[in-house]
Motif scaffolding. Structure first.
Motif, PDB file in Angstrom:
ATOM      1  N   GLU A 295       0.865  -1.121  -0.111  1.00 19.02           N
ATOM      2  CA  GLU A 295       0.039  -0.099   0.197  1.00 19.02           C
ATOM      3  C   GLU A 295       0.828   1.249  -0.016  1.00 19.02           C
ATOM      4  N   HIS A 296       2.060   1.035  -0.232  1.00 21.46           N
ATOM      5  CA  HIS A 296       3.130   2.290  -0.180  1.00 21.46           C
ATOM      6  C   HIS A 296       3.347   3.036   0.980  1.00 21.46           C
ATOM      7  N   PHE A 297       3.173   2.195   2.157  1.00 28.46           N
ATOM      8  CA  PHE A 297       3.501   3.118   3.513  1.00 28.46           C
ATOM      9  C   PHE A 297       4.960   3.072   3.697  1.00 28.46           C
ATOM     10  N   SER A 298       5.419   4.134   4.197  1.00 30.31           N
ATOM     11  CA  SER A 298       6.969   4.198   4.438  1.00 30.31           C
ATOM     12  C   SER A 298       7.251   3.436   5.593  1.00 30.31           C
ATOM     13  N   ASP A 299       8.681   2.841   5.597  1.00 30.09           N
ATOM     14  CA  ASP A 299       9.306   1.874   6.498  1.00 30.09           C
ATOM     15  C   ASP A 299       9.060   2.362   7.674  1.00 30.09           C
ATOM     16  N   GLU A 300       9.275   3.578   8.138  1.00 26.72           N
ATOM     17  CA  GLU A 300       9.150   4.268   9.506  1.00 26.72           C
ATOM     18  C   GLU A 300       7.743   4.097  10.155  1.00 26.72           C
ATOM     19  N   LYS A 301       6.716   4.282   9.080  1.00 24.44           N
ATOM     20  CA  LYS A 301       5.171   4.343   9.284  1.00 24.44           C
ATOM     21  C   LYS A 301       5.044   2.843   9.463  1.00 24.44           C
ATOM     22  N   ILE A 302       5.204   1.973   8.786  1.00 23.34           N
ATOM     23  CA  ILE A 302       5.167   0.450   8.943  1.00 23.34           C
ATOM     24  C   ILE A 302       5.644   0.052  10.208  1.00 23.34           C
ATOM     25  N   ALA A 303       6.907   0.323  10.620  1.00 18.87           N
ATOM     26  CA  ALA A 303       7.711  -0.061  11.823  1.00 18.87           C
ATOM     27  C   ALA A 303       6.788   0.325  12.991  1.00 18.87           C
ATOM     28  N   LYS A 304       6.415   1.496  13.038  1.00 17.04           N
ATOM     29  CA  LYS A 304       5.440   2.006  14.031  1.00 17.04           C
ATOM     30  C   LYS A 304       4.243   1.247  14.251  1.00 17.04           C
ATOM     31  N   MET A 305       3.550   0.821  13.244  1.00 19.35           N
ATOM     32  CA  MET A 305       2.448   0.187  13.250  1.00 19.35           C
ATOM     33  C   MET A 305       2.303  -1.325  13.421  1.00 19.35           C
ATOM     34  N   THR A 306       3.416  -1.924  13.244  1.00 24.93           N
ATOM     35  CA  THR A 306       3.687  -3.033  13.184  1.00 24.93           C
ATOM     36  C   THR A 306       4.483  -3.653  14.398  1.00 24.93           C
ATOM     37  N   ARG A 307       5.240  -2.710  15.079  1.00 23.52           N
ATOM     38  CA  ARG A 307       6.209  -2.785  16.097  1.00 23.52           C
ATOM     39  C   ARG A 307       7.239  -3.786  15.774  1.00 23.52           C
ATOM     40  N   LEU A 308       7.469  -3.584  14.393  1.00 18.33           N
ATOM     41  CA  LEU A 308       8.958  -4.215  14.113  1.00 18.33           C
ATOM     42  C   LEU A 308       9.920  -3.169  13.924  1.00 18.33           C
ATOM     43  N   SER A 309      11.115  -3.344  13.631  1.00 14.20           N
ATOM     44  CA  SER A 309      12.310  -2.531  13.661  1.00 14.20           C
ATOM     45  C   SER A 309      12.246  -1.922  12.155  1.00 14.20           C
ATOM     46  N   VAL A 310      12.712  -0.802  11.906  1.00 12.55           N
ATOM     47  CA  VAL A 310      12.890  -0.343  10.575  1.00 12.55           C
ATOM     48  C   VAL A 310      13.820  -1.291   9.496  1.00 12.55           C
TER      49      VAL A 310
END
Length: 320
Positions: A295-310
């Motif tokens: 869905e073209h989210f940024s890596d930083e946004k995805i990391a925040k939403m999934t609690r994964l590291s960048v």
């Protein structure tokens, strides 16, 4: 015509958290044929085990033998067929008490005449005494009153430390259960010694050459592990030594529900389930991250939403 077997166990169990009578009841249920073979080989030869056996409801025992309230006991009523084709019943009575019982012989006689009166047939009786002291030896019951006399003999098996060598060489799995019962008393005040004995007996129980049937191994492991209680620190040490042995000798049974419930393995499997759940949750977060990448989210946004590291998100993006 009905045959009945009466079994009574007298012992000195003091550990409040261990259901000793329940453990004996379970191992007899699991290894019934082996139990009869060990204690009553002649009776074993007469039973047609190919036709199976059924453990019946408890009402029969409670009707015949009136046990006083407050007394710890378990019992089993088993229907079997003899090789002559007739149905027979075997009644096993197990009594666990805190001290040597001078009333044992009298009670065995009472059980006999109540069973005989009810069924008017032969009764096979045996008392298995788990107390290891030499001071208590079951004797025949004797009654005498002005010329009226009764002498009642019954079969007995007494736990003794002298029997240990022969039990250790026996191929009957019940012998290993008896060894555990003997060592329960011999190590009552020495947990370090009990740790060594328990490890030895569990290793013996996991010997697939000596006990090729899964039921033997799971039944014995559960019985020994619960009977020979040791402190948590020693249990953790035992776990480190036993789990590799299970994986080597009996890996096809490592997920047995019965073994999972045993004190030594319970915490290990709890940790395994926890780690499995955590791995499952991590996989879910990674799958969610893949959807967000598409869905073209940024890596930083995805990391925040999934609690994964960048870095983890970038790795997933690279694989995609």
């Amino acid at each position: 015509m009905t045959n009945l077997l009466v079994l009574e166990k007298s012992s000195e169990y003091n550990h409040q958290q261990t259901d000793y009578d329940g453990l004996w009841k379970k191992v007899i249920g699991d290894l019934f044929e082996e139990f009869i073979l060990f204690f009553a080989p002649d009776l074993f030869e007469a039973i047609d085990f190919m036709k199976g056996h059924d453990f019946l409801e408890q009402e029969l025992f409670q009707e015949i033998i009136k046990v006083k309230k407050g007394r710890n006991y378990v019992d089993k009523v088993v229907k079997v067929y003899l090789k002559d084709g007739l149905e027979k019943y075997i009644l096993i009575h197990i009594e666990v008490q805190g001290s040597q019982d001078p009333e044992l012989s009298k009670r065995m006689f009472q059980y006999f005449y109540r069973l005989y009166d009810r069924f008017s047939t032969e009764v096979y009786a045996i008392a298995v005494v788990t107390d290891v002291s030499h001071s208590f030896q079951p004797e025949p019951y004797q009654y005498s009153f002005y010329g009226t006399k009764v002498i009642y003999h019954y079969n007995t098996y007494k736990f003794t430390h002298e029997a240990i060598p022969s039990l250790e060489t026996s191929s009957n799995p019940i012998a290993l259960a008896i060894l555990a019962g003997i060592h329960l008393h011999l190590t009552k005040t020495d947990y370090n010694k009990r740790f060594e004995i328990k490890r030895k007996l569990l290793e013996a129980a996991l010997d697939t050459d000596k006990y090729p049937h899964e039921l033997y191994i799971t039944a014995l492991f559960y019985f020994i592990d619960y009977l020979l209680q040791i402190p948590n620190t020693l249990t953790r040490e035992l776990r480190k030594e036993i789990i590799p042995l299970i994986e080597k000798e009996a890996n096809h049974m490592i997920y047995s529900k019965q073994m999972k419930k045993s004190p030594t393995l319970a915490d290990a499997f709890k940790q395994e389930r926890y780690e499995g759940k955590q791995e499952g949750k991590l996989e879910e977060r990674k799958n969610f991250a893949m959807e967000l990448i598409r869905e073209h989210f940024s890596d930083e946004k995805i990391a925040k939403m999934t609690r994964l590291s960048v870095e983890e998100v970038r790795g997933i993006r690279k694989n995609i």
